[in-house]
Design a protein around this motif. Structure first.
Motif, PDB file in Angstrom:
ATOM      1  N   SER A  74     -40.159  68.995  41.115  1.00 20.55           N
ATOM      2  CA  SER A  74     -39.426  70.169  41.570  1.00 20.55           C
ATOM      3  C   SER A  74     -40.400  71.258  41.987  1.00 20.55           C
ATOM      4  O   SER A  74     -41.574  70.996  42.202  1.00 20.55           O
ATOM      5  CB  SER A  74     -38.479  70.658  40.469  1.00 20.55           C
ATOM      6  N   SER A  98     -33.012  68.835  44.383  1.00 21.00           N
ATOM      7  CA  SER A  98     -34.245  68.456  43.690  1.00 21.00           C
ATOM      8  C   SER A  98     -33.850  67.927  42.316  1.00 21.00           C
ATOM      9  O   SER A  98     -32.760  68.216  41.825  1.00 21.00           O
ATOM     10  CB  SER A  98     -35.175  69.672  43.545  1.00 21.00           C
ATOM     11  N   THR A 101     -33.981  72.200  38.657  1.00 17.09           N
ATOM     12  CA  THR A 101     -34.087  73.494  39.305  1.00 17.09           C
ATOM     13  C   THR A 101     -34.082  74.597  38.261  1.00 17.09           C
ATOM     14  O   THR A 101     -33.626  74.393  37.141  1.00 17.09           O
ATOM     15  CB  THR A 101     -32.935  73.697  40.311  1.00 17.09           C
TER      16      THR A 101
END
Length: 191
Positions: A74, A98, A101
């Motif tokens: 990430s 992603s 987060t």
């Protein structure tokens, strides 16, 4: 010893967390790694600028990391400092797709995708195939996918092509052969 230090450090912290919280409950959020570091997920790209170039570099860096065997990658959504509105909005859209987060549920897409993300995380844990993966991993016979560095697959089924510009140019992306349908899009005028 320099590169090996990150493995030793991450292993030590992971083991302390595992002792504290129990087996299968430890999560390490790290930005440094070396060979073997994928055993101690989760990784992020570290501090970066709030620029269009930085968000593009972040995507390319995370695709490289996941091609190296890291299942979870990430980034700092919006960059480390600044957060111009246009960049932040586009980065949020990318960040929603992603593996993890720092927005903690403020993106409704992520909430709706929670079961899908969880299944992709289990797959990454069990097989080593990353959550955010280079398109070529899902379409290995399609040679065109070998050089794509501005789009990715999120799990097996979602093709993500983030827009990293505010001008009126069309953003190009490649759609491999197969049955695909549009699920999410952010209109250009939304920023």
């Amino acid at each position: 010893m320099h590169n090996y230090y990150t493995l030793l450090y991450n292993k030590l912290v992971f083991n302390v967390l595992q002792e504290q919280f129990g087996e299968h409950e430890a999560v390490l959020f790290a930005r440094s790694a070396t060979a073997g570091g994928q055993r101690f997920p989760v990784h992020w790209s570290g501090d970066c600028e709030s620029t269009w170039e930085a968000v593009s570099e972040t995507l390319r860096g995370n695709l490289s990391l996941t091609l190296s065997g890291f299942g979870f990658a990430s980034h700092d959504i919006g960059g480390f400092e600044g957060h111009p509105r246009e960049i932040y909005m586009r980065w949020c859209t990318y960040g929603a797709f992603s593996s993890h987060t720092r927005l903690y549920g403020s993106a409704s897409y992520r909430h709706r995708l929670s079961p899908y993300i969880y299944a992709a995380a289990i797959e990454a844990h069990e097989t080593g195939v990353p959550v955010q993966r280079h398109t070529m991993l899902e379409f290995p016979a399609d040679r065109t996918t070998l050089h794509l560095d501005q789009q990715f697959m999120f799990g097996r089924s979602l093709l993500v092509a983030p827009v990293f510009t505010t001008d009126d140019r069309d953003t190009e992306y490649y759609v491999p052969a197969g049955k695909l349908s549009e699920k999410f899009s952010l209109p250009r005028n939304a920023v």
